[in-house]
Design an enzyme around this catalytic site. Structure first.
Site, short mmCIF file in Angstrom:
data_model
loop_
_atom_site.label_atom_id
_atom_site.label_comp_id
_atom_site.label_asym_id
_atom_site.label_seq_id
_atom_site.Cartn_x
_atom_site.Cartn_y
_atom_site.Cartn_z
N ALA A 183 9.18 2.57 7.65
CA ALA A 183 8.37 1.35 7.79
C ALA A 183 8.53 0.77 9.19
CB ALA A 183 8.75 0.33 6.73
N ARG A 184 9.62 0.06 9.42
CA ARG A 184 9.85 -0.53 10.74
C ARG A 184 11.34 -0.47 11.06
NH1 ARG A 184 5.72 0.39 12.42
NH2 ARG A 184 3.93 -0.92 12.79
N GLU B 73 13.06 2.02 20.22
CA GLU B 73 12.24 3.24 20.30
C GLU B 73 11.77 3.44 21.74
OE1 GLU B 73 9.18 3.43 17.33
OE2 GLU B 73 10.58 2.97 15.72
N HIS C 33 8.91 8.46 14.93
CA HIS C 33 7.81 7.54 14.55
C HIS C 33 6.50 8.32 14.33
CE1 HIS C 33 6.62 3.07 14.73
NE2 HIS C 33 5.82 3.71 13.90
N ARG D 157 0.82 -1.21 0.00
CA ARG D 157 0.00 0.00 0.00
C ARG D 157 0.86 1.26 0.00
NH1 ARG D 157 -3.57 -3.12 3.83
NH2 ARG D 157 -1.68 -3.15 5.04
N ILE D 158 1.80 1.35 0.98
CA ILE D 158 2.57 2.59 1.13
C ILE D 158 3.59 2.73 -0.01
CG2 ILE D 158 4.16 3.86 2.64
CD1 ILE D 158 2.67 2.50 5.03
N ASP E 28 10.06 -6.45 -4.92
CA ASP E 28 9.06 -7.06 -4.04
C ASP E 28 8.83 -8.45 -4.58
OD1 ASP E 28 6.67 -7.95 -2.84
OD2 ASP E 28 5.98 -5.89 -2.51
N GLY F 195 4.95 8.49 11.29
CA GLY F 195 4.30 8.06 10.05
C GLY F 195 2.79 8.28 10.05
P1 NAD Z 1 1.66 -3.84 2.92
O1 NAD Z 1 1.38 -5.13 3.58
O2 NAD Z 1 0.59 -3.20 2.11
O3 NAD Z 1 2.95 -3.99 1.99
C1 NAD Z 1 4.11 -4.68 2.38
C2 NAD Z 1 4.81 -5.15 1.11
O4 NAD Z 1 6.08 -5.67 1.46
C3 NAD Z 1 4.04 -6.25 0.37
O5 NAD Z 1 3.78 -5.87 -0.97
C4 NAD Z 1 5.00 -7.43 0.42
O6 NAD Z 1 4.93 -8.24 -0.74
C5 NAD Z 1 6.35 -6.74 0.57
N1 NAD Z 1 7.41 -7.61 1.11
C6 NAD Z 1 7.29 -8.58 2.06
N2 NAD Z 1 8.49 -9.15 2.26
C7 NAD Z 1 9.36 -8.52 1.44
C8 NAD Z 1 10.76 -8.67 1.20
N3 NAD Z 1 11.48 -9.57 1.85
N4 NAD Z 1 11.34 -7.85 0.30
C9 NAD Z 1 10.61 -6.92 -0.37
N5 NAD Z 1 9.28 -6.74 -0.20
C10 NAD Z 1 8.68 -7.54 0.71
O7 NAD Z 1 2.14 -2.86 4.07
P2 NAD Z 1 2.05 -1.25 4.10
O8 NAD Z 1 0.73 -0.85 4.65
O9 NAD Z 1 2.51 -0.69 2.81
O10 NAD Z 1 3.13 -0.93 5.24
C11 NAD Z 1 4.52 -1.05 4.98
C12 NAD Z 1 5.29 -0.90 6.28
O11 NAD Z 1 5.08 0.40 6.83
C13 NAD Z 1 4.88 -1.89 7.37
O12 NAD Z 1 6.04 -2.35 8.03
C14 NAD Z 1 4.08 -1.03 8.34
O13 NAD Z 1 4.12 -1.56 9.64
C15 NAD Z 1 4.83 0.27 8.24
N6 NAD Z 1 4.08 1.46 8.69
C16 NAD Z 1 4.78 2.40 9.40
C17 NAD Z 1 4.11 3.54 9.86
C18 NAD Z 1 4.86 4.58 10.65
O14 NAD Z 1 4.30 5.14 11.58
N7 NAD Z 1 6.09 4.90 10.31
C19 NAD Z 1 2.74 3.71 9.60
C20 NAD Z 1 2.08 2.74 8.83
C21 NAD Z 1 2.76 1.62 8.39
#
Ligand code: NAD
Length: 530
Positions: A230-231, A260, A279, A150-151, A170, A281
């Site tokens: 992300a994390r 954190e 953090h 998504r992001i 990906d 996001g």
């Molecule tokens: P999502 O599930 O929509 O997308 C994750 C993507 O990562 C998927 O397309 C998956 O195929 C891919 N993936 C999995 N393993 C992989 C690998 N080894 N190599 C490459 N790609 C791989 O998740 P999202 O909603 O886009 O969120 C992404 C990240 O952002 C998550 O870790 C989420 O926790 C984090 N996030 C952080 C904040 C913040 O406050 N900073 C807020 C929201 C989400």
């Protein structure tokens, strides 16, 4: 119904609860663990963000509890396993933060291109440092996105609007989606070598931890700019610090950290060319409103006995059915994650077949459980029973389900085949064993095997069928002081390729895995985490 709002959510969310007739709402922020134990005594739902910890002890102290709602994505502060055991639904709001996080990532990228934070600080200090504060343009630069969910997808759109070309790594990005998003799907090494800007957007799992380490930095261009919203732990911080010191990395932007809050003495704080945010996001007015209201609506619907949306640990079925099919859901989830970990990437289709007693069950829930298990290492906790199918659609993976009336060797059997874009097929099958309904692996890639699917680590080895191989593997594993729980061997023909499947008590080090892989008779070795 008594609702405890333990961490602050948006006023709209609180108001939604208060407007429900028969709801008593208690807002108790910043409570100590002891106060929480007291507050939960008679509540039906608890709402948290990331501060309040819902431990097994808290769940035990709340006999009327039905739902824990997390306004946000990560459920690290909730003991999901203990909640599942107690029949408590844990729900989250996986999509409310997407735009907020994509925009923050882009903000960091812009700060990586132009030294805006440094310029702002120097202006505040009374300077006019025009010469030392020049930057570069994003226009015509190449952005590498690791994790196109998504992001990642939203970041790609914004980058294209700035005239950047986008490449993405990906393992689950199918060509049709890459084409629709106008991004070039590449291998990890190519991305690292070609990108001017790199940003990571995948969950933190055992397989993605330290994905960007010293070796990855070595493969990057001189002067690369790198971002993580992300994390914490996707980028190894010590390796990033080295790369900043030796000039390999020209700028970085981080919103998340291995620890954190980021310790005050962290070396990361010392680099001018690194923009850091605590953090943030999801910290926009819109995201907070959206997740606060989203969780209030979902929890209310669940308490009213309606459809359970975005449950992390439950399918949308009533509790009686859940009790009957629970062990099958567990089997499905384990088989799902197993096949994902042994299959090549670029899966285009999963074919699931049910035999025997399983056919009489709610196949829809079982299938969703398999898909959720498959997504465990791909999407982390943001995949659930409700959105698993949608995520599969987004990933472009077709799901085909067959109920077979043909005879099988087991009274009930679930088989999954994973078909890759390149034409390869992996398969596994499993069943439930004994009165305790233990999930058991009984077949892999056309061979009969036996492994416990309860939990832990499974070592899968393909080796030439010759004397001494098992002894070699056992001796090498012993170097990590890891116990073997069970071992199962299987071959189709004498002297051909044999399959050895080993249940281990704990994981193996990379060194030991490499040593096993380097043995003459070993063709392939991998670890599956259940
Ligand atoms: P999502 O599930 O929509 O997308 C994750 C993507 O990562 C998927 O397309 C998956 O195929 C891919 N993936 C999995 N393993 C992989 C690998 N080894 N190599 C490459 N790609 C791989 O998740 P999202 O909603 O886009 O969120 C992404 C990240 O952002 C998550 O870790 C989420 O926790 C984090 N996030 C952080 C904040 C913040 O406050 N900073 C807020 C929201 C989400």
């Amino acid at each position: 119904m008594k609702i405890l709002i333990a961490d602050k959510i948006s006023p709209k969310g609180v108001e939604f609860f208060r407007n429900q007739s028969g709801f008593e709402v208690v807002e108790a922020y910043n409570s100590s663990p002891a106060q929480i134990l007291d507050l939960v005594k008679d509540v039906n739902a608890i709402i948290v963000r990331s501060e309040t910890k819902i431990t097994a002890e808290v769940l035990e102290a709340a006999p009327n509890l039905k739902v824990v709602g997390r306004a946000g994505v990560g459920v690290d502060n909730v003991d999901v396993e203990a909640a599942t055991e107690k029949g408590v639904v844990v729900m989250n709001t996986p999509s409310g933060n997407t735009i907020a996080t994509a925009e923050l990532t882009f903000t960091h990228m812009l700060c990586g291109a132009r030294p805006v934070p440094q310029a702002a600080a120097s202006m505040k200090a009374g300077d006019w440092a025009r010469k030392s504060l020049s930057g570069e343009e994003l226009f015509k630069k190449k952005l590498g996105i690791i994790g196109m969910g998504r992001i990642g997808g939203e970041v790609a759109k914004r980058a294209q609007a700035f005239g950047m070309s986008v490449i993405a790594y990906d393992p689950y990005l199918v060509p049709s989606r890459a084409k629709a998003m106008e991004v070039e799907s590449v291998g990890m090494d190519q991305l690292l070598a070609e990108a001017d800007y790199i940003t990571v957007h995948m969950p933190l799992t055992e397989s993605t931890k330290y994905l960007i380490d010293e070796k990855a930095f070595d493969k990057m261009k001189e002067g690369v700019r790198i971002f993580n919203c992300a994390r914490g732990g996707l980028i190894k911080e010590s390796a990033l610090i080295d790369a900043l010191k030796n000039g390999k990395v020209a700028a970085a932007g981080l919103d998340v950290y291995e620890e954190e809050p980021l310790p005050a003495e962290s070396e990361l704080r010392q680099f001018d060319q690194v923009s850091l945010t605590p953090h943030l996001g999801a910290s926009t007015k819109e995201a907070q409103e959206s997740v606060g209201l989203e969780i209030a609506e979902a929890v209310t619907e669940t308490l009213a006995g309606g459809v359970i949306n975005n449950a992390v640990n439950m399918p949308s079925i009533d509790s009686q059915t859940l009790e009957r099919i629970g062990p099958y859901l567990e089997l499905g989830a384990k088989l799902g994650t197993f096949i994902q970990q042994i299959s090549p990437t670029h899966i285009k289709k999963l074919h699931i077949t049910y035999w025997g007693k399983v056919m009489d069950l709610d196949a829809n829930s079982l299938t969703r459980s398999i898909l959720k298990g498959f997504l465990q290492q791909i999407s982390g906790e943001s995949a659930n029973f409700v959105n698993a199918l949608v995520i599969f659609e987004r990933l472009g993976i077709e799901v085909e389900v067959t109920k077979s009336s043909q005879q099988s060797d087991y009274s009930e059997l679930v088989q999954i085949e994973a078909h890759s874009v390149e034409g390869g097929v992996s398969s596994i099958s499993g069943t439930l064993i004994g009165t305790a309904n233990n999930p058991r692996l009984v077949g892999m890639n056309g061979r009969e095997v036996e492994a416990n699917l309860n939990k832990g680590i499974v070592l899968v080895v393909e080796n030439r069928d010759e004397p001494g191989v098992v002894g070699q593997i056992g001796t090498i594993i012993a170097k990590d002081k890891v116990n073997i729980a069970t071992i199962s061997m299987s071959r189709i023909e004498v002297g051909g390729v044999a399959l050895t499947v080993v249940n281990l008590d704990s994981s193996l080090s990379e060194k030991v895995m490499q040593e096993i892989a380097s043995q003459d008779a070993i063709e392939r070795v991998l670890l599956v985490r259940l």
